[in-house]
Design a protein around this motif. Structure first.
Motif, short mmCIF file in Angstrom:
data_model
loop_
_atom_site.label_atom_id
_atom_site.label_comp_id
_atom_site.label_asym_id
_atom_site.label_seq_id
_atom_site.Cartn_x
_atom_site.Cartn_y
_atom_site.Cartn_z
N SER A 24 1.01 -1.36 -0.03
CA SER A 24 -0.04 -0.07 0.06
C SER A 24 0.76 1.28 0.00
O SER A 24 0.47 2.26 -0.24
N TRP A 30 -1.72 2.30 -7.01
CA TRP A 30 -2.77 2.95 -7.61
C TRP A 30 -2.71 3.18 -9.19
O TRP A 30 -3.88 3.62 -9.70
N ASN A 31 -1.94 2.55 -9.75
CA ASN A 31 -2.10 2.43 -11.15
C ASN A 31 -3.14 1.39 -11.72
O ASN A 31 -3.72 1.26 -12.89
N ASP A 32 -3.46 0.39 -10.83
CA ASP A 32 -4.54 -0.41 -10.79
C ASP A 32 -5.31 -0.44 -9.84
O ASP A 32 -5.17 -1.00 -8.72
N GLN A 33 -6.54 0.44 -10.02
CA GLN A 33 -7.44 0.88 -9.06
C GLN A 33 -8.09 -0.53 -8.25
O GLN A 33 -8.13 -0.57 -7.12
N ASP A 34 -8.45 -1.43 -8.98
CA ASP A 34 -9.26 -2.62 -8.35
C ASP A 34 -8.36 -3.35 -7.63
O ASP A 34 -8.81 -3.55 -6.66
N ASN A 35 -7.01 -3.57 -8.09
CA ASN A 35 -6.13 -4.18 -7.19
C ASN A 35 -5.66 -3.47 -5.87
O ASN A 35 -5.67 -3.75 -4.67
N ALA A 36 -5.58 -2.17 -6.14
CA ALA A 36 -5.37 -1.39 -5.06
C ALA A 36 -6.51 -1.28 -4.05
O ALA A 36 -6.17 -1.24 -2.88
N GLN A 37 -7.88 -1.34 -4.44
CA GLN A 37 -8.69 -1.29 -3.42
C GLN A 37 -8.76 -2.70 -2.75
O GLN A 37 -9.28 -2.76 -1.73
N THR A 40 -6.17 -2.72 -0.15
CA THR A 40 -6.47 -1.65 0.97
C THR A 40 -7.55 -2.37 1.85
O THR A 40 -7.66 -2.19 3.15
#
Length: 355
Positions: A24, A30-37, A40
Motif C-alpha cells: 500500500s 494505484w495504477n491498478d485501481q481494482d487491485n489497490a482497492q 487496502t
C-alpha cells in the motif's frame, strides 16, 4: 480463547499485514485501481481482526483483577459490572468462534447478492426492496462497502430485482446462509380492505470471481442487449442506452448493470457478475456430483429459509436453526447477526455430517 487464537493464526495475519502495508505504500499500486482497492480492503480487514482478538485477550487478562477488586472492596456494583463483562466476553468469544468456521474454498471472498420478487404481486416487489434495505443496513452497520450494480423497479412500488456487491473479506462465507426464499406476512399497505398478504422474495448469494478463477465463456453463447437505465416508476435516469443486459444462452442466466455512465463499464461489470454466477453454478454441480456418489440425492438447504410475520403478531423465525425474535423492526433495519451466526454453525454442521 487459546484454541480460537490458534485457528485464526494471528502470526500469519501479522505477517500478511506487514506485506500489505509495504504494497500500500508503493505509489505504483494505484495504477491498478481494482487491485489497490482489494489490497487496502484486505489490509483494513486484517488489522481490524487482529485488533479485535488482541482487545479480547486484554479484557480476559483484566477480568480476574475486576473480580478481585470487587471482592476486596466488597462492592456489589463493581461485582455486577465484572459479571456483565464476563457475560459480554463469552458472547464476543462466541462471535470469534463463528468466524473460525468460515473455512470453505470461497468463504473469504466478497459477495454478490441478488434479490428477486416472487409470488405476491406488488407486495412481493415491496418486500424485495425491504430485503435490499435490510442487507445494505447490515453491511453499513459492519462498515462493509457496498455497490449496487442493477435495480429493476416495479411499476407501482418496490423492485422486481436487484444485484449488489458486499465488498468485504469473508462477505460470501458470512452471507451464504441467506440464500433461499424469504416469506413475509403482513397487512398489505396496498390493499384498501386491509387484508393480510403473504409475499415471497428470493435471495441469491454468490462469491465474487478472482483472477485465479477459470470460467470459459464463449462469445457466441452470449446475447447482449443495451437499453436506457430507468428509475422508480419507469422514470428514465439516463439519456443514452448505457445499461447492459447479458444473457448466457446455454444456462439461461441473465445479468444486467446500469450503475455506470459508460456502456463499456456496465458491460465489464455485468460480465464479472455473470462469471460469479457461472462459478457458483459450477461449484453446485460439483457438490451435486459428490452428493450423488455419497448417496445423498436431497438438497439440505431447502427453499424457504425464514419467515417474517408482522401481523397478527410480530416474529421473525429461521426455519432451519429455529432462531427467532419478536423485534421485527430491528431485523428489518439490518440487525441480523444472530440469524447469520446460527446459519454459519448450521451450514458447518451439515457439511461435517455430509447433509
Amino acid at each position: 480463547m487459546a484454541s480460537v487464537e490458534s485457528v485464526m493464526d494471528l502470526g500469519a495475519k501479522r505477517t500478511e499485514i506487514e506485506q500489505l502495508r509495504e504494497q500500500s505504500a508503493d505509489p505504483e499500486l494505484w495504477n491498478d485501481q481494482d487491485n489497490a482497492q482489494r489490497v487496502t480492503r484486505r489490509l483494513s480487514y486484517l488489522e481490524t481482526e487482529v485488533a479485535r482478538v488482541e482487545a479480547i485477550r486484554e479484557r480476559i487478562d483484566d477480568l480476574p483483577i475486576l473480580f478481585e477488586l470487587a471482592e476486596t472492596e466488597s462492592d456489589p456494583e463493581a461485582k455486577s459490572e465484572a459479571q456483565a463483562e464476563l457475560a459480554q466476553l463469552r458472547k464476543d468469544i462466541g462471535d470469534l468462534e463463528v468466524r473460525t468456521l468460515l473455512s470453505g474454498p470461497y468463504d473469504q471472498r466478497e459477495a454478490l447478492v441478488t434479490i428477486n420478487s416472487q409470488a405476491g404481486g406488488i407486495d412481493a416487489a415491496d418486500w424485495a426492496q425491504m430485503l435490499q434495505r435490510m442487507y445494505l443496513r447490515w453491511a453499513e452497520r459492519r462498515g462493509h462497502p457496498t455497490e449496487i450494480y442493477d435495480t429493476s423497479y416495479a411499476e407501482e412500488a418496490g423492485i422486481k430485482s436487484t444485484t449488489f456487491a458486499v465488498k468485504a473479506p469473508f462477505a460470501y462465507g458470512t452471507l451464504r446462509g441467506e440464500h433461499g426464499t424469504h416469506r413475509l406476512v403482513r397487512i398489505s399497505p396496498f390493499d384498501n380492505q386491509n387484508r393480510r398478504q403473504t409475499s415471497f422474495a428470493g435471495v441469491d448469494v454468490v462469491p465474487v470471481v478472482e483472477h485465479s478463477d477459470h470460467i470459459d465463456i464463449e462469445e457466441s453463447d452470449l446475447r447482449i442487449d443495451v437499453y436506457r437505465a430507468s428509475g422508480p416508476g419507469g422514470q428514465g435516469v439516463n439519456t443514452t442506452d448505457s445499461a447492459v443486459r447479458i444473457t448466457h444462452v446455454p444456462t439461461g442466466i441473465v445479468v444486467s448493470c446500469q450503475n455506470e455512465r459508460s456502456q463499456l463499464q456496465n458491460r465489464a461489470t455485468a460480465m464479472s457478475v455473470l462469471q460469479a454466477k457461472l462459478l457458483e453454478r459450477k461449484r453446485q454441480e460439483e457438490q451435486a456430483a459428490i452428493d450423488e456418489l455419497r448417496g445423498d440425492g436431497s438438497n439440505s438447504w431447502g427453499t424457504q429459509i425464514r419467515n417474517y410475520v408482522l401481523h397478527p403478531y410480530q416474529n421473525v423465525k429461521d426455519v432451519r436453526t429455529n432462531i427467532e425474535t419478536g423485534n421485527t423492526s430491528a431485523v428489518l433495519d439490518g440487525e441480523i447477526d444472530n440469524f447469520i451466526d446460527a446459519e454459519i454453525r448450521w451450514l458447518r454442521s451439515q457439511e461435517d455430517t455430509g447433509g
